[in-house]
Design a protein around this motif. Structure first.
Motif, PDB file in Angstrom:
ATOM      1  N   HIS A   1      -3.951  -2.106   3.851  1.00 17.91           N
ATOM      2  CA  HIS A   1      -4.675  -0.833   3.765  1.00 17.91           C
ATOM      3  C   HIS A   1      -4.949  -0.481   2.301  1.00 17.91           C
ATOM      4  CE1 HIS A   1      -3.634   0.353   7.906  1.00 17.91           C
ATOM      5  NE2 HIS A   1      -2.500  -0.260   7.656  1.00 17.91           N
ATOM      6  N   ASP A   2      -6.060   0.202   2.080  1.00 15.64           N
ATOM      7  CA  ASP A   2      -6.320   0.768   0.750  1.00 15.64           C
ATOM      8  C   ASP A   2      -5.757   2.168   0.707  1.00 15.64           C
ATOM      9  OD1 ASP A   2      -7.707  -1.457   0.280  1.00 15.64           O
ATOM     10  OD2 ASP A   2      -9.614  -0.484  -0.241  1.00 15.64           O
ATOM     11  N   LYS A   3      -5.054   2.459  -0.374  1.00 15.69           N
ATOM     12  CA  LYS A   3      -4.541   3.811  -0.531  1.00 15.69           C
ATOM     13  C   LYS A   3      -5.044   4.360  -1.858  1.00 15.69           C
ATOM     14  CE  LYS A   3      -0.155   5.701   0.013  1.00 15.69           C
ATOM     15  NZ  LYS A   3       1.276   5.436   0.076  1.00 15.69           N
ATOM     16  N   PRO A   4      -6.221   4.984  -1.832  1.00 16.49           N
ATOM     17  CA  PRO A   4      -6.804   5.456  -3.088  1.00 16.49           C
ATOM     18  C   PRO A   4      -5.973   6.569  -3.721  1.00 16.49           C
ATOM     19  CG  PRO A   4      -8.182   6.088  -1.209  1.00 16.49           C
ATOM     20  CD  PRO A   4      -7.063   5.295  -0.662  1.00 16.49           C
ATOM     21  N   ALA A   5      -5.916   6.557  -5.060  1.00 15.64           N
ATOM     22  CA  ALA A   5      -5.141   7.568  -5.773  1.00 15.64           C
ATOM     23  C   ALA A   5      -5.996   8.794  -6.018  1.00 15.64           C
ATOM     24  CB  ALA A   5      -4.643   7.003  -7.094  1.00 15.64           C
ATOM     25  N   LEU A   6      -5.376   9.945  -5.934  1.00 15.56           N
ATOM     26  CA  LEU A   6      -6.069  11.196  -6.192  1.00 15.56           C
ATOM     27  C   LEU A   6      -6.088  11.432  -7.704  1.00 15.56           C
ATOM     28  CD1 LEU A   6      -7.274  13.678  -4.698  1.00 15.56           C
ATOM     29  CD2 LEU A   6      -5.015  14.696  -4.778  1.00 15.56           C
ATOM     30  N   GLY A   7      -7.220  11.843  -8.237  1.00 17.95           N
ATOM     31  CA  GLY A   7      -7.267  12.199  -9.647  1.00 17.95           C
ATOM     32  C   GLY A   7      -7.496  11.027 -10.585  1.00 17.95           C
ATOM     33  N   GLU A   8      -7.522   9.792 -10.067  1.00 18.35           N
ATOM     34  CA  GLU A   8      -7.886   8.673 -10.930  1.00 18.35           C
ATOM     35  C   GLU A   8      -8.660   7.639 -10.118  1.00 18.35           C
ATOM     36  OE1 GLU A   8      -4.615   5.827 -11.842  1.00 18.35           O
ATOM     37  OE2 GLU A   8      -3.311   7.486 -11.324  1.00 18.35           O
ATOM     38  N   ASP A   9      -9.328   6.742 -10.843  1.00 22.64           N
ATOM     39  CA  ASP A   9     -10.199   5.809 -10.163  1.00 22.64           C
ATOM     40  C   ASP A   9      -9.459   4.512  -9.835  1.00 22.64           C
ATOM     41  OD1 ASP A   9     -12.457   5.125  -8.966  1.00 22.64           O
ATOM     42  OD2 ASP A   9     -13.610   4.691 -10.779  1.00 22.64           O
ATOM     43  N   SER A  10      -8.462   4.586  -8.987  1.00 23.08           N
ATOM     44  CA  SER A  10      -7.718   3.386  -8.638  1.00 23.08           C
ATOM     45  C   SER A  10      -7.236   3.488  -7.205  1.00 23.08           C
ATOM     46  CB  SER A  10      -6.524   3.221  -9.574  1.00 23.08           C
ATOM     47  OG  SER A  10      -5.564   4.208  -9.280  1.00 23.08           O
TER      48      SER A  10
ATOM     49  N   CYS B   1       1.466  -4.006   5.272  1.00 26.65           N
ATOM     50  CA  CYS B   1       2.540  -3.637   6.192  1.00 26.65           C
ATOM     51  C   CYS B   1       2.551  -4.541   7.418  1.00 26.65           C
ATOM     52  CB  CYS B   1       2.430  -2.168   6.587  1.00 26.65           C
ATOM     53  SG  CYS B   1       0.875  -1.750   7.331  1.00 26.65           S
TER      54      CYS B   1
END
Lengths: 353, 260
Positions: free
Chosen positions: A251-260, A266
C-alpha cells in the motif's frame, strides 16, 4: 556436524553471553493467551515448555506490516529497520522447515532483500519438542531437522545434546566453550535413542500426505469444497498463522505536509475475499469454497507435485486457530475417506442439508 | 492561495460527535490539515462558518429528525463529494438497531408518550445513504486516526481512498492474539469491519462489532457457531444487532430459518 553436551544450569549463562550484543528472541507466554516469539529482556520470561506459538517465526523475517521504503519525487530511501541482528532461540523443527520453505519462495529464484537480509542476520537455535494431538510433523517428516539451524538443543531432562549445524553455530560455542562438555557418554546416547523412540510414539495424528496430490485431483469437484465454503468465516487466520504462507500486499501511505509516501508491505491471505480482486472490480475467487480449494491445492497438491513434499510442515497452527475446524487435519482426513468431527460438517448436516 | 485549496465542511448529525472530535485530536497533524485545505465549516472547531459550495463534506452521525434530513440534502447539493464519517453515518449507529418501523414507533411512544414536538419531528434513525448519495465511507466508532489521516492524505494527493474489506481477525492475528471464538467467547471479529487495530481483543476482551458489519462476512456460520458454543439465540442477535444499524436487517429476518 558435531554434537556436544550442555548441562541445564549452563543454558542461561550461555544465552547471556551470546546475547550481549545481539537481540535474543525466544518463546514467551502471553498473559491469558498462547505463546509468542518475543525479544527477551529477562531470561525468566523464556518458556520452553510450549508446543506452538500463535504466529510462526516468519513474523521475525517479514513482519505482518512494515515500511519497505519512503519515496519522494527525487529520492528513494529503503527501510531495513526490521533487519537487526538477532538470535532466535527455542524454535521447533517444524518451524525450521517452515523457514526452509520460505527460503525457496523468497531467495532461490528472485532474491527478496527484506527477507534474505533478515534471514542472514538471524541465528537459528532450535529446540526439541513433544507433540500434542494437533502435531502432524511426523507425517510431513518435519519432526527432525538435518539442516537450517546453527545450533539445535535436544532436551534430555538433565542436560542438552547440542548439535552444531553451521560454522556460525560453532563460533557461538567458542564464545564460552568451557560451558560445554565435548565428551558424550554411552549413557547419553542411550538416553537420546530412548527419547527419540518415545517422542515418535507420542504422535496421535497421522496423515497420508503422499496420497494427497491424487486425492486432490480426483476430488477437485467434490461437494467437500462447498461444505467448507459454507462454514468458512473468511477470517484469513489459517493463512496468517501458516509458517509457509507468504503472500503480501503493498500500500502507498502518503505523508501529510510533505511530498513523499511510505510504501507499506503487509501479509495478505488468499482466503480473504478481496485477495483476488483486480482493477475494475472483477474478482476471480469470490466464492469462499474456491478460495479454500486454492489454499489446499497449494498445500496438498501443487507443492508436493513440484518438490516431492507438502508445503505443510505439520505445526498444527491451522488446527489450533480455525474456529470452524477447517484445517489440514480435517480436510486431509476427509479427502482420505474418513468422517471427521468438525463444526463445518455439523453445520452442513444440521443447517444446510 | 486559498482558492486552490479544497473547500471542506465537517458536519455532525445525531451521534456522540466522537468522529469530529477525533479529527481535532490529531494534534500533531492539525496544523498540516488546516494548512492543506480550506475548512469552511466545522462547528466543533470554529465559529465563523461559511455555508457555501464545498469540494468535500464529511458527515458524522445518523439522521434522526426531519430538520436533519433537510440539512443533509442541503449539504449534498453544495458538496461535490460526500463522505460518511463513522459508524452512525455509515450504518445508522446504535440508535438504529431497531430494524423495523413498528418496533421503533412502539419504543418512541414508550419514552416520549404523545408529546407533539414543535422544534422538529423525530424520525427513525437511518444512515445518511438512506437520503442522499454517499461517495466514500469511513466506518469506526469512533473513526481511527491513522485511517482518517490515510484517507485524508490519499484524497488530497488525488489517489482514491482504499476501502478495507477485511474482518477484524486479520489485524487480530497480526497482533498475535489467540482466537477468542475458539475459546468459546462471543466474539464478533469475523463479521466486523477491520480498522480498529483489534484493540479489544488485544486486551483479552471480545469484539463487540463497533466498526459495523463487514459486507462480505459469513454471518450465518458465525451465528450457528455461537449457538453451538452455547449462546442463546436472542443474545447472539442482540449482540450482532448492537452496531449493525439498518444494514443487515435482511440477515435478521432470515437467520434461524435455514434449519429444517
Amino acid at each position: 556436524m558435531r554434537v556436544i553436551k550442555l548441562s541445564k544450569e549452563n543454558l542461561f549463562p550461555f544465552l547471556e553471553v551470546i546475547s550481549e550484543k545481539t537481540g535474543l528472541w525466544a518463546p514467551v507466554r502471553k498473559p491469558n493467551s498462547g505463546h509468542v516469539f518475543k525479544e527477551i529482556d529477562d531470561f525468566a520470561q523464556i518458556d520452553l515448555d510450549y508446543t506452538r506459538t500463535i504466529l510462526p517465526p516468519k513474523k521475525i523475517f517479514l513482519p505482518p506490516s512494515f515500511n519497505m521504503f519512503k519515496a519522494s519525487k527525487n529520492n528513494y530511501e529503503e527501510d531495513f529497520s526490521h533487519v537487526s541482528p538477532k538470535i532466535l532461540f527455542g524454535i521447533h523443527p517444524c518451524d525450521i522447515h517452515g523457514l526452509l520453505i520460505m527460503d525457496r519462495f523468497y531467495s532461490y529464484v528472485f532474491d527478496d532483500p527484506y527477507y534474505s537480509k533478515a534471514r542472514d542476520n538471524t541465528l537459528i537455535l532450535g529446540h526439541s519438542c513433544w507433540p500434542d494431538e494437533n502435531c502432524l510433523c511426523k507425517s510431513t517428516n518435519t519432526h527432525i531437522v538435518e539442516e537450517g539451524y546453527d545450533l539445535f538443543f535436544t532436551d534430555l531432562k538433565d542436560s542438552y545434546l547440542v548439535w552444531i549445524g553451521s560454522s556460525k553455530g560453532d563460533d557461538l560455542i567458542r564464545v564460552k566453550a568451557e560451558l560445554f562438555d565435548e565428551n558424550i557418554a554411552e549413557k547419553d546416547i542411550q538416553n537420546f535413542i530412548q527419547w527419540r523412540e518415545e517422542r515418535d510414539e507420542a504422535f496421535q495424528t497421522e496423515i497420508n500426505f503422499s496420497a494427497m496430490p491424487d486425492l486432490m485431483e480426483l476430488k477437485y469437484n467434490d461437494t467437500l469444497w462447498e461444505k467448507l465454503g459454507d462454514a468458512c468465516l473468511a477470517c484469513g487466520s489459517c493463512t496468517n498463522v501458516c509458517p509457509t504462507c507468504n503472500c503480501y500486499n503493498v500500500h502507498d501511505k502518503p505523508a501529510l505536509g510533505e511530498d513523499s509516501s511510505q510504501i507499506v508491505r503487509c501479509w495478505d491471505a488468499c482466503t480473504l475475499e478481496n485477495y483476488s480482486e483486480v482493477a475494475g472490480g472483477e474478482n476471480f475467487r469470490k466464492k469462499r469454497s474456491d478460495r479454500l480449494k486454492l489454499w489446499y491445492t497449494h498445500k496438498l497438491q501443487a507443492y508436493i507435485s513440484k518438490y516431492g513434499k507438502p508445503s505443510c510442515v505439520g505445526c498444527g497452527r491451522c488446527i489450533a486457530t480455525c474456529p470452524v475446524d477447517i484445517n489440514v487435519k480435517t480436510v486431509a482426513h476427509t479427502l482420505d475417506g474418513d468422517k471427521v468431527d468438525s463444526f463445518w460438517n455439523r453445520f452442513h448436516e444440521e443447517v444446510r442439508k | 492561495m486559498n482558492q486552490e485549496k479544497l473547500k471542506i465542511g465537517i458536519y455532525e448529525l445525531t451521534g456522540c460527535a466522537g468522529d469530529a472530535l477525533l479529527i481535532l485530536d490529531c494534534e500533531k497533524e492539525l496544523i498540516d490539515i488546516f494548512n492543506a485545505v480550506d475548512i469552511q465549516s466545522f462547528l466543533m472547531a470554529k465559529s465563523d462558518n461559511i455555508e457555501g459550495e464545498l469540494d468535500v463534506a464529511l458527515v458524522e452521525g445518523s439522521v434522526t429528525t426531519e430538520k436533519e434530513i433537510e440539512e443533509l440534502k442541503d449539504i449534498r447539493k453544495r458538496a461535490k463529494l460526500v463522505v460518511a464519517l463513522g459508524l452512525c453515518a455509515t450504518v445508522g449507529g446504535i440508535q438504529a438497531r431497531f430494524g423495523d418501523r413498528e418496533e421503533w414507533e412502539e419504543n418512541y411512544k414508550k419514552v416520549y408518550g404523545d408529546i407533539d414536538m414543535t422544534h422538529t419531528r423525530p424520525v427513525q434513525s437511518k444512515p445518511i445513504d438512506e437520503y442522499i448519495e454517499v461517495d466514500y465511507y469511513l466506518p469506526g466508532c469512533p473513526i481511527e486516526k491513522e485511517q482518517f489521516l490515510n484517507f485524508f492524505t490519499r484524497f488530497l494527493k488525488g489517489n482514491p481512498p482504499e476501502k478495507s474489506q477485511n474482518p477484524v481477525c486479520v489485524t487480530c492475528k497480526y497482533n498475535e492474539n489467540d482466537c477468542l471464538l475458539k475459546k468459546g467467547v462471543l466474539c464478533l471479529g469475523p463479521v466486523t469491519s477491520d480498522g480498529c487495530g483489534s484493540i479489544c481483543i488485544n486486551h483479552n476482551l471480545p469484539c463487540i462489532g463497533c466498526w459495523g458489519p463487514l459486507d462480505v462476512a459469513n454471518r450465518t456460520a458465525e451465528f450457528y457457531l455461537l449457538q453451538e458454543k452455547g449462546y442463546d439465540v436472542e443474545e447472539i442477535k442482540k449482540k450482532m444487532a448492537n452496531f449493525s444499524g439498518t444494514k443487515i436487517a435482511e440477515f435478521f429476518k432470515k437467520v434461524g430459518k435455514e434449519k429444517r
